[in-house]
Motif scaffolding. Structure first.
Motif, PDB file in Angstrom:
ATOM      1  N   THR A  26      -2.363  -8.430  -2.747  1.00 17.63           N
ATOM      2  CA  THR A  26      -3.142  -8.918  -1.609  1.00 17.63           C
ATOM      3  C   THR A  26      -2.213  -9.350  -0.479  1.00 17.63           C
ATOM      4  O   THR A  26      -1.267 -10.109  -0.708  1.00 17.63           O
ATOM      5  CB  THR A  26      -4.015 -10.107  -2.033  1.00 17.63           C
ATOM      6  OG1 THR A  26      -4.882  -9.698  -3.091  1.00 17.63           O
ATOM      7  CG2 THR A  26      -4.843 -10.615  -0.864  1.00 17.63           C
ATOM      8  N   PRO A  27      -2.425  -8.874   0.755  1.00 20.78           N
ATOM      9  CA  PRO A  27      -1.548  -9.257   1.865  1.00 20.78           C
ATOM     10  C   PRO A  27      -1.576 -10.757   2.121  1.00 20.78           C
ATOM     11  O   PRO A  27      -2.575 -11.442   1.884  1.00 20.78           O
ATOM     12  CB  PRO A  27      -2.127  -8.475   3.052  1.00 20.78           C
ATOM     13  CG  PRO A  27      -2.889  -7.351   2.447  1.00 20.78           C
ATOM     14  CD  PRO A  27      -3.451  -7.879   1.158  1.00 20.78           C
ATOM     15  N   GLU A  28      -0.449 -11.256   2.631  1.00 19.73           N
ATOM     16  CA  GLU A  28      -0.299 -12.665   2.969  1.00 19.73           C
ATOM     17  C   GLU A  28       0.286 -12.781   4.373  1.00 19.73           C
ATOM     18  O   GLU A  28       1.036 -11.905   4.817  1.00 19.73           O
ATOM     19  CB  GLU A  28       0.633 -13.365   1.973  1.00 19.73           C
ATOM     20  CG  GLU A  28       0.145 -13.351   0.542  1.00 19.73           C
ATOM     21  CD  GLU A  28       1.161 -13.949  -0.426  1.00 19.73           C
ATOM     22  OE1 GLU A  28       2.299 -14.245   0.025  1.00 19.73           O
ATOM     23  OE2 GLU A  28       0.829 -14.097  -1.620  1.00 19.73           O
ATOM     24  N   GLY A  56      11.707  -5.970   5.042  1.00 20.46           N
ATOM     25  CA  GLY A  56      11.480  -5.113   3.884  1.00 20.46           C
ATOM     26  C   GLY A  56      10.058  -5.083   3.367  1.00 20.46           C
ATOM     27  O   GLY A  56       9.736  -4.258   2.504  1.00 20.46           O
ATOM     28  N   LEU A  57       9.190  -5.976   3.852  1.00 20.95           N
ATOM     29  CA  LEU A  57       7.799  -5.978   3.399  1.00 20.95           C
ATOM     30  C   LEU A  57       7.018  -4.874   4.095  1.00 20.95           C
ATOM     31  O   LEU A  57       7.459  -4.292   5.090  1.00 20.95           O
ATOM     32  CB  LEU A  57       7.154  -7.341   3.674  1.00 20.95           C
ATOM     33  CG  LEU A  57       7.819  -8.564   3.036  1.00 20.95           C
ATOM     34  CD1 LEU A  57       7.010  -9.807   3.335  1.00 20.95           C
ATOM     35  CD2 LEU A  57       8.006  -8.367   1.539  1.00 20.95           C
ATOM     36  N   VAL A  58       5.830  -4.587   3.563  1.00 22.39           N
ATOM     37  CA  VAL A  58       4.972  -3.539   4.123  1.00 22.39           C
ATOM     38  C   VAL A  58       3.858  -4.194   4.929  1.00 22.39           C
ATOM     39  O   VAL A  58       3.102  -5.031   4.408  1.00 22.39           O
ATOM     40  CB  VAL A  58       4.379  -2.650   3.017  1.00 22.39           C
ATOM     41  CG1 VAL A  58       3.435  -1.610   3.614  1.00 22.39           C
ATOM     42  CG2 VAL A  58       5.498  -1.955   2.246  1.00 22.39           C
ATOM     43  N   LEU A  59       3.770  -3.823   6.183  1.00 19.20           N
ATOM     44  CA  LEU A  59       2.782  -4.389   7.098  1.00 19.20           C
ATOM     45  C   LEU A  59       1.374  -3.994   6.669  1.00 19.20           C
ATOM     46  O   LEU A  59       1.131  -2.841   6.293  1.00 19.20           O
ATOM     47  CB  LEU A  59       3.073  -3.889   8.511  1.00 19.20           C
ATOM     48  CG  LEU A  59       2.290  -4.486   9.670  1.00 19.20           C
ATOM     49  CD1 LEU A  59       2.579  -5.978   9.816  1.00 19.20           C
ATOM     50  CD2 LEU A  59       2.663  -3.753  10.962  1.00 19.20           C
ATOM     51  N   ALA A  60       0.447  -4.949   6.733  1.00 21.62           N
ATOM     52  CA  ALA A  60      -0.926  -4.691   6.300  1.00 21.62           C
ATOM     53  C   ALA A  60      -1.920  -4.733   7.461  1.00 21.62           C
ATOM     54  O   ALA A  60      -3.130  -4.747   7.244  1.00 21.62           O
ATOM     55  CB  ALA A  60      -1.341  -5.708   5.233  1.00 21.62           C
ATOM     56  N   GLU A  61      -1.448  -4.741   8.685  1.00 30.72           N
ATOM     57  CA  GLU A  61      -2.304  -4.759   9.864  1.00 30.72           C
ATOM     58  C   GLU A  61      -1.602  -4.031  10.997  1.00 30.72           C
ATOM     59  O   GLU A  61      -0.385  -3.888  11.003  1.00 30.72           O
ATOM     60  CB  GLU A  61      -2.595  -6.202  10.300  1.00 30.72           C
ATOM     61  CG  GLU A  61      -1.326  -6.979  10.667  1.00 30.72           C
ATOM     62  CD  GLU A  61      -1.615  -8.343  11.250  1.00 30.72           C
ATOM     63  OE1 GLU A  61      -2.710  -8.534  11.795  1.00 30.72           O
ATOM     64  OE2 GLU A  61      -0.723  -9.212  11.177  1.00 30.72           O
ATOM     65  N   ALA A 112       3.918  -3.342  -3.893  1.00 31.36           N
ATOM     66  CA  ALA A 112       4.385  -3.875  -2.607  1.00 31.36           C
ATOM     67  C   ALA A 112       3.720  -3.206  -1.417  1.00 31.36           C
ATOM     68  O   ALA A 112       4.012  -3.578  -0.271  1.00 31.36           O
ATOM     69  CB  ALA A 112       5.903  -3.708  -2.512  1.00 31.36           C
ATOM     70  N   GLY A 113       2.842  -2.231  -1.651  1.00 29.51           N
ATOM     71  CA  GLY A 113       2.100  -1.611  -0.562  1.00 29.51           C
ATOM     72  C   GLY A 113       2.728  -0.375   0.037  1.00 29.51           C
ATOM     73  O   GLY A 113       2.227   0.158   1.028  1.00 29.51           O
ATOM     74  N   HIS A 114       3.822   0.124  -0.550  1.00 31.40           N
ATOM     75  CA  HIS A 114       4.480   1.309  -0.001  1.00 31.40           C
ATOM     76  C   HIS A 114       3.627   2.555  -0.219  1.00 31.40           C
ATOM     77  O   HIS A 114       2.970   2.704  -1.256  1.00 31.40           O
ATOM     78  CB  HIS A 114       5.841   1.529  -0.660  1.00 31.40           C
ATOM     79  CG  HIS A 114       6.875   0.518  -0.270  1.00 31.40           C
ATOM     80  ND1 HIS A 114       7.634   0.633   0.875  1.00 31.40           N
ATOM     81  CD2 HIS A 114       7.277  -0.629  -0.872  1.00 31.40           C
ATOM     82  CE1 HIS A 114       8.452  -0.385   0.952  1.00 31.40           C
ATOM     83  NE2 HIS A 114       8.255  -1.172  -0.088  1.00 31.40           N
ATOM     84  N   ALA A 115       3.670   3.460   0.735  1.00 33.96           N
ATOM     85  CA  ALA A 115       3.033   4.765   0.575  1.00 33.96           C
ATOM     86  C   ALA A 115       4.004   5.747  -0.076  1.00 33.96           C
ATOM     87  O   ALA A 115       3.597   6.614  -0.850  1.00 33.96           O
ATOM     88  CB  ALA A 115       2.575   5.302   1.929  1.00 33.96           C
ATOM     89  N   GLU A 116       5.278   5.637   0.242  1.00 33.64           N
ATOM     90  CA  GLU A 116       6.307   6.497  -0.333  1.00 33.64           C
ATOM     91  C   GLU A 116       6.846   5.803  -1.577  1.00 33.64           C
ATOM     92  O   GLU A 116       7.501   4.756  -1.486  1.00 33.64           O
ATOM     93  CB  GLU A 116       7.439   6.742   0.675  1.00 33.64           C
ATOM     94  CG  GLU A 116       8.486   7.727   0.204  1.00 33.64           C
ATOM     95  CD  GLU A 116       7.914   9.110  -0.058  1.00 33.64           C
ATOM     96  OE1 GLU A 116       8.148   9.615  -1.170  1.00 33.64           O
ATOM     97  OE2 GLU A 116       7.232   9.655   0.830  1.00 33.64           O
ATOM     98  N   HIS A 150       2.087  -7.201   2.720  1.00 37.14           N
ATOM     99  CA  HIS A 150       2.054  -7.269   1.258  1.00 37.14           C
ATOM    100  C   HIS A 150       3.303  -8.002   0.776  1.00 37.14           C
ATOM    101  O   HIS A 150       4.408  -7.670   1.199  1.00 37.14           O
ATOM    102  CB  HIS A 150       2.018  -5.868   0.655  1.00 37.14           C
ATOM    103  CG  HIS A 150       0.804  -5.078   1.030  1.00 37.14           C
ATOM    104  ND1 HIS A 150      -0.413  -5.239   0.404  1.00 37.14           N
ATOM    105  CD2 HIS A 150       0.623  -4.124   1.972  1.00 37.14           C
ATOM    106  CE1 HIS A 150      -1.293  -4.419   0.939  1.00 37.14           C
ATOM    107  NE2 HIS A 150      -0.695  -3.733   1.897  1.00 37.14           N
ATOM    108  N   PRO A 151       3.167  -8.981  -0.094  1.00 38.35           N
ATOM    109  CA  PRO A 151       4.354  -9.697  -0.563  1.00 38.35           C
ATOM    110  C   PRO A 151       5.201  -8.832  -1.487  1.00 38.35           C
ATOM    111  O   PRO A 151       4.708  -7.868  -2.089  1.00 38.35           O
ATOM    112  CB  PRO A 151       3.761 -10.890  -1.319  1.00 38.35           C
ATOM    113  CG  PRO A 151       2.419 -10.416  -1.777  1.00 38.35           C
ATOM    114  CD  PRO A 151       1.918  -9.485  -0.704  1.00 38.35           C
TER     115      PRO A 151
END
Length: 443
Positions: free
Chosen positions: A46-48, A57-62, A353-357, A201-202
């Motif tokens: 869940t994004p924070e 290094g985190l993945v943006l959720a917006e 972690a929300g990565h697509a790759e 995403h954390p």
């Protein structure tokens, strides 16, 4: 002509050996089937809301949109003088033009003098352009001026050295999209858009545990039958390199109650747990004894070498609580543990972690020497890459090949050569798909 053995290729070639003890049972999962099952439960965290300082290094959720124009005002791109260009149309070294200096504008100033004909303002890089000015003359094109006068030695081009309002982004423009990995340049873009925190995403928190009463802390003098615990250090470093946060617990003995209590304690504090050892069919396989009875866990062989015994699932959720952490139960031999991590755990952690790759990059390389591969098992041979580019060549990193215990040889590996499960012999010159282990993965 070199033979090509692409990952997943289905053509058998010569030198096949009959099925032997190394072959996987016919009901074992393929690597692709096991990976698909693992990724199905590894849903993104869940994004924070995260500060820019902690976002690398985190993945943006917006999506991020600029709050204002960037730059927000016309400003100077050089140290020099803000001028009215009409005053300087014929300026040259042979025909210098002297202007009256009426202001001194530093970056960050709120002053806004209005220039009349024949006037200039000394200006620093980033300072707002004053009213009436339509060009900037670099200080190198002047006599460097005095307190009140400046002599210009070259006529400026139209709008010379001016950064226009909004030339980088207009208010409301999207500067970053959801799914972007927040590298330093993207954090700078978010800051320029006026954001001090981002929804992202954390990074998964991952507990790393080695099991085995034979394991001792590296540096301690082992007695007969004991060996240093290398797996917890190997896997914790691999977790960190994957972009997650390792919590290295170290080695625990082959005691079911000890392991069960430890897992229950960790379940509320981490997003994933990586265990090594105790997943096969031995009398002291404590991990399987503790976890296999849980309905949320799956154990079974995978048609790969090394790394055949695998387990994965989740720790059971409490009453009306969220799902427990994802659990990966890996073989205990170091090469098996590492290959299992690269093939299954690393992609799952990146998905959390929300990565697509999710996967490491691969290249095609030729074998510098031949080796055997077991029938009906996809082989992941640790290799050293001798050359890169169009003529890349690889050879096994350890003299013993892909032996699951060869941790010292593993230290030389820079790739994993992927041998399809229906290929039993690699000859010198054969072409292989090679997973790069030491190449940064940029989305």
């Amino acid at each position: 002509m070199p033979r090509t053995h692409a990952a997943g290729a289905g053509d058998r070639h010569g030198d096949a050996r009959p099925a032997d003890a190394c072959a996987a049972p016919s009901d074992a999962e393929t690597v692709a089937e096991h990976l698909a099952a693992v990724l199905e439960i590894a849903t993104p965290l869940t994004p924070e809301l995260t500060s820019l300082d902690a976002a690398r290094g985190l993945v943006l959720a917006e999506d991020i949109r600029s709050a204002t124009a960037t730059p927000p005002f016309d400003n100077s791109a050089m140290d020099g003088y803000a001028v009215r260009r009409d005053d300087l149309l014929h300026a040259s070294a042979e025909n210098p033009v002297t202007l009256q200096v009426v202001a001194d504008l530093a970056a960050g100033t709120s002053e806004n003098p209005s220039l009349a004909p024949g006037q200039a303002a000394r200006i620093m890089t980033g300072a707002p352009l004053p009213d009436g000015a339509d060009a900037v003359v670099p200080i190198e094109d002047t006599d460097r001026g005095g307190l009140y006068l400046a002599t210009v030695l070259r006529a400026p081009e139209p709008a010379a050295h001016i950064r226009r309002t909004g030339e980088d982004a207009q208010a409301g423009d999207t500067v970053l999209t959801a799914g972007s990995v927040l590298w330093p340049t993207r954090i700078a873009a978010a800051a320029s858009a006026g954001r001090s925190s981002l929804l992202a995403h954390p990074a998964p928190r991952v507990a790393v545990i080695s099991t085995g009463s034979e394991l001792v802390t590296p540096g301690d003098v082992p007695r007969r039958g004991q060996i240093p615990d290398s797996n917890s250090y190997l896997l914790a470093a691999a977790v960190a390199e994957a972009g997650a946060v390792p919590i290295r617990i170290g080695a625990v003995p082959d005691d079911e109650n000890t392991l069960r209590d430890l897992l229950a304690t960790l379940a509320d504090t981490v997003d994933a747990i990586v265990l090594s050892g105790g997943v096969s069919v031995g009398a002291y396989d404590v991990v399987k004894a503790v976890l296999a009875p849980l309905p949320t866990m799956t154990f079974g062989p995978v048609r790969m070498q090394p790394g055949k015994p695998q387990g994965f699932g989740r720790w059971p959720a409490g009453d009306d609580g969220p799902p427990g952490p994802v659990i990966f139960a890996l073989p205990g031999n170091p090469v098996s543990a590492y290959v299992s991590f690269e093939v299954f755990v690393r992609p799952a952690l990146r998905r959390l972690a929300g990565h697509a790759e999710l996967h490491r990059p691969t290249i095609t390389a030729s074998a510098a020497q031949g080796w055997n591969s077991p029938p009906r098992r996809a082989q992941y041979m640790p290799v050293t890459i001798e050359r890169t580019g169009a003529d890349s060549r690889v050879r096994p990193a350890a003299a013993g090949g892909s032996g699951s215990h060869l941790v010292a040889g593993l230290g030389h590996a820079t790739g994993l050569a992927l041998v399809p499960e229906d290929v039993t012999r690699i000859d010198e010159g054969d072409l292989l798909t090679v997973m790069l282990l030491l190449c940064p993965q940029l989305p």
